[in-house]
Design a protein around this motif. Structure first.
Motif, PDB file in Angstrom:
ATOM      1  N   PHE A   1       2.625   4.666   4.219  1.00 61.27           N
ATOM      2  CA  PHE A   1       2.572   5.504   3.022  1.00 61.27           C
ATOM      3  C   PHE A   1       3.612   6.612   3.097  1.00 61.27           C
ATOM      4  N   MET A   2       3.705   7.270   4.254  1.00 59.89           N
ATOM      5  CA  MET A   2       4.660   8.358   4.412  1.00 59.89           C
ATOM      6  C   MET A   2       6.105   7.856   4.329  1.00 59.89           C
ATOM      7  N   ILE A   3       6.383   6.730   4.980  1.00 60.32           N
ATOM      8  CA  ILE A   3       7.744   6.176   4.978  1.00 60.32           C
ATOM      9  C   ILE A   3       8.145   5.757   3.565  1.00 60.32           C
ATOM     10  N   ALA A   4       7.230   5.088   2.860  1.00 60.73           N
ATOM     11  CA  ALA A   4       7.520   4.673   1.486  1.00 60.73           C
ATOM     12  C   ALA A   4       7.785   5.886   0.604  1.00 60.73           C
ATOM     13  N   SER A   5       7.017   6.958   0.805  1.00 61.83           N
ATOM     14  CA  SER A   5       7.198   8.171   0.006  1.00 61.83           C
ATOM     15  C   SER A   5       8.529   8.853   0.304  1.00 61.83           C
ATOM     16  N   ILE A   6       8.902   8.881   1.575  1.00 62.05           N
ATOM     17  CA  ILE A   6      10.186   9.490   1.959  1.00 62.05           C
ATOM     18  C   ILE A   6      11.342   8.694   1.366  1.00 62.05           C
ATOM     19  N   LEU A   7      11.330   7.379   1.552  1.00 63.85           N
ATOM     20  CA  LEU A   7      12.425   6.544   1.057  1.00 63.85           C
ATOM     21  C   LEU A   7      12.466   6.535  -0.470  1.00 63.85           C
TER      22      LEU A   7
ATOM     23  N   ARG B   1       0.838  -1.208   0.000  1.00 59.78           N
ATOM     24  CA  ARG B   1       0.000   0.000   0.000  1.00 59.78           C
ATOM     25  C   ARG B   1       0.866   1.249   0.000  1.00 59.78           C
ATOM     26  N   GLY B   2       1.942   1.230   0.796  1.00 62.34           N
ATOM     27  CA  GLY B   2       2.826   2.386   0.865  1.00 62.34           C
ATOM     28  C   GLY B   2       3.511   2.669  -0.455  1.00 62.34           C
ATOM     29  N   VAL B   3       4.031   1.635  -1.108  1.00 64.44           N
ATOM     30  CA  VAL B   3       4.742   1.813  -2.374  1.00 64.44           C
ATOM     31  C   VAL B   3       3.792   2.289  -3.476  1.00 64.44           C
ATOM     32  N   ILE B   4       2.621   1.662  -3.553  1.00 66.65           N
ATOM     33  CA  ILE B   4       1.649   2.060  -4.575  1.00 66.65           C
ATOM     34  C   ILE B   4       1.195   3.497  -4.351  1.00 66.65           C
ATOM     35  N   GLY B   5       0.952   3.859  -3.092  1.00 62.21           N
ATOM     36  CA  GLY B   5       0.554   5.235  -2.784  1.00 62.21           C
ATOM     37  C   GLY B   5       1.635   6.224  -3.167  1.00 62.21           C
ATOM     38  N   PHE B   6       2.891   5.869  -2.924  1.00 61.01           N
ATOM     39  CA  PHE B   6       4.012   6.734  -3.284  1.00 61.01           C
ATOM     40  C   PHE B   6       4.078   6.957  -4.793  1.00 61.01           C
TER      41      PHE B   6
END
Length: 290
Positions: free
Chosen positions: A183-189, A74-79
């Motif tokens: 989601f936030m962590i995936a977007s930052i990384l 979910r995090g990667v797709i959201g990013f």
């Protein structure tokens, strides 16, 4: 009566605040068009992460969660969806960019049928066709929407649909802030992989990047709270006020104007997606959940 309950009124107020905050966040992303879009994604994600992560630790909300794999997906797709959307914002006017992304729920319906085995009513398919027709009318009427921007906007919308599907799956299993935090962590990384293309903000850009994080946080918190206070059938249509705000802000601050046919396409998108909400819930009277 429920229609006049304080919970409902607060829910509507919160969704209007959330959409207003998101509209300002998108406007500021447009102002930062000379910066790499992944740098803008970083500031948007970090602004939210800096607030919710300490709060999660203080409240002892699970940081890792139980469904680590699907939370990560979910995090990667959201990013990727957010990155594609910010690219589009830098290339075309705000109204069309937001309108096309709003067909995300249409793709979530298809994905929910395939992966969650949800049943879809015939009326829902008709409503989604109205929205999709609006997208192509908008594309044909606004020559500022180039092919690459159109495809990026569609990619963002498809991934939004995937996010909605994953959130429906994860919702009963994970805390809302745990899902948002991934989601936030995936977007930052993810953004940091493009750090070689970044540059230091200049002058007022520092203000814009800080405000992007703040508005993103406000939007996220108030949106989540709104859906906690009232049922989706009542609240969801108010989310499309973001497009109204965006059109107004774009006109006032960016001199963005649109033809009647382009506005008609945007209207079809909103009508189709709002009707889909009611079709999904059988046009039933909302029930009090609190």
């Amino acid at each position: 009566m429920y229609l006049f309950s304080s919970e409902l009124l607060r829910g509507i107020l919160y969704i209007l605040i959330a959409t207003f905050a998101f509209a300002w966040m998108n406007l500021l992303a447009k102002y930062l068009s000379e910066m790499h879009p992944l740098q803008v994604v970083f500031f948007r994600a970090f602004g939210t992460f800096a607030f919710i992560f300490p709060y999660m630790l203080y409240k002892k909300i699970p940081v890792v969660g139980k469904e680590v794999f699907w939370l990560s997906v979910r995090g990667v797709i959201g990013f990727i969806s957010l990155a594609a959307f910010f690219m589009v914002i830098q290339r075309i006017p705000l109204g069309p960019a937001i309108s096309i992304r709003y067909i995300g729920p249409a793709f979530s319906v298809v994905l929910a049928v395939l992966f969650l085995r949800e049943k879809v009513k015939t009326l829902q398919w008709f409503c989604l066709l109205i929205a999709i027709a609006g997208v192509f009318i908008l594309k044909g009427a606004d020559f500022r929407i180039d092919e690459i921007s159109f495809l990026l906007a569609l990619l963002s919308a498809v991934l939004v649909g995937a996010v909605f599907t994953l959130v429906r799956y994860l919702g009963p299993k994970e805390h809302a802030l745990t899902i948002i935090n991934y989601f936030m962590i995936a977007s930052i990384l993810g953004s940091l992989f493009f750090i070689g293309h970044w540059r230091m903000p200049l002058g007022m850009e520092w203000t814009w990047v800080i405000l992007i994080g703040i508005f993103g946080l406000i939007g996220q918190v108030f949106m989540t709270r709104a859906f906690q206070l009232a049922d989706t059938n009542t609240i969801a249509p108010f989310k499309y006020m973001e497009l109204v705000y965006a059109l107004g802000l774009g006109l006032i601050f960016l001199d963005e104007e649109h033809s009647y046919m382009a506005l008609f396409g945007m209207l079809l998108i909103i009508v189709g997606m709002v009707l889909n909400v009611y079709a999904k819930n059988g046009m039933q009277k909302p029930k009090e959940e609190n």
